[in-house]
Write an enzyme that holds these catalytic residues in place. Structure first.
Site, PDB file in Angstrom:
ATOM      1  N   SER A 183      -9.282   6.059  15.168  1.00 36.47           N
ATOM      2  CA  SER A 183      -7.490   5.826  14.755  1.00 36.47           C
ATOM      3  C   SER A 183      -6.231   5.778  15.279  1.00 36.47           C
ATOM      4  CB  SER A 183      -7.172   6.337  13.596  1.00 36.47           C
ATOM      5  OG  SER A 183      -6.472   6.220  12.834  1.00 36.47           O
ATOM      6  N   TYR A 227      -8.310  12.783   6.755  1.00 33.39           N
ATOM      7  CA  TYR A 227      -8.225  11.828   7.752  1.00 33.39           C
ATOM      8  C   TYR A 227      -7.917  12.172   9.325  1.00 33.39           C
ATOM      9  CZ  TYR A 227      -8.261   6.511   8.551  1.00 33.39           C
ATOM     10  OH  TYR A 227      -8.797   5.732   9.169  1.00 33.39           O
TER      11      TYR A 227
END
Length: 279
Positions: free
Chosen positions: A155, A168
């Site tokens: 990400s 996350y």
């Protein structure tokens, strides 16, 4: 001839979103698909996860491209079950060349207030699940004896963290470490390993009330139109003036990394982030 003719690709999180886009894009270039998804809810996740009907729709889209596909409702947190499903799928399709480690979840909380179960679920799916996926897949790709490509979804938050998504962010940093280590360990087998780092992608993971409220807390009921407004926090995240990218934008990078177009690219972190990391 298509770029991936005669190849078999495994995709986790394949029922919808980026995973479905990757499966369809790889199939459009000639690959047969092993599609894996949980297709069930996880209690700590504040938005609906995929369903068996979603996975069936992915299968339909791949079959419309005249490619073979096997579908598997399996929890990537369960290594024995995942290993068995991968083994069965490889036996059915005749090999494994491409592994797209895509499955992931998100939830929201400051670290200091985060429930242990919330932390554990994200770590177990996003990072341990990635480890399980590559562990189940590596023997089959090595046994094929013709190299291969692993593509792990990290990400843009691995380059620039954001608040309230600490668990996350940690997993996406971990994916980069896993990618680089695997690139070193699998290079003697001619197997390449790379990561893709998307900015926000137009999928159910971000198109839901919980995430919308996280980014636009000043609105009672934020909408997609609010997020797309030029002055929105979504647009402000990226260097290019867009709130998010489309799944196919990431899939194009996945296809590149899966194909011989990238035959000497390994250990790389490929950003598809609309300039997020430079903002």
């Amino acid at each position: 001839m298509s770029k991936l003719e005669g190849k078999v690709a495994l995709v986790t999180g394949a029922a919808r979103g980026q995973g479905r886009s990757h499966a369809v894009s790889l199939a459009s270039e000639g690959a047969d698909i092993i599609a894996i998804d949980l297709c069930a809810q996880i209690d700590s996740v504040p938005y609906p996860l995929s369903t068996p009907d979603d996975l069936a729709e992915t299968a339909k889209l791949v079959e419309q491209l005249d490619r073979r596909i096997t579908t598997h409702q399996v929890d990537i947190r369960d290594l024995p079950a995942l290993t068995a499903e991968v083994h069965a799928a490889v036996a059915q399709l005749g090999g494994l060349d491409i592994v797209c480690v895509n499955a992931g979840i998100a939830s929201m909380s400051p670290i200091a207030e985060m429930e242990e179960a919330t932390w554990r679920d994200v770590i177990d799916v996003n990072l341990t699940g990635a480890f399980h996926t590559v562990k189940a897949a590596i023997p089959h790709v090595v046994q094929g004896g013709r190299g291969g490509s692993f593509i792990l979804t990290s990400s843009s938050t691995a380059k620039r963290a954001v608040p309230n998504l600490g668990h996350y962010v940690v997993t996406k940093h971990g994916i980069l470490g896993l990618t680089e280590t695997l690139a070193i360990e699998l290079a003697p087998h001619g197997i390449r390993v790379n990561a893709v780092l998307p900015t926000q992608v137009d999928t159910p993971m971000i198109q839901n009330p919980s995430i919308m409220k996280l980014f636009m807390p000043y609105l009672d009921e934020p909408t997609r139109a609010d997020a797309e407004a030029p002055e929105s926090p979504y647009v402000a995240l990226n260097l290019l003036p867009v709130p998010w990218i489309d799944p196919v934008d990431v899939s194009r990078m996945v296809v590149f990394l899966a194909s011989d177009d990238s035959r000497y690219v390994t250990g790389a972190a490929m950003t598809v982030d609309a300039g997020y990391a430079l903002k």
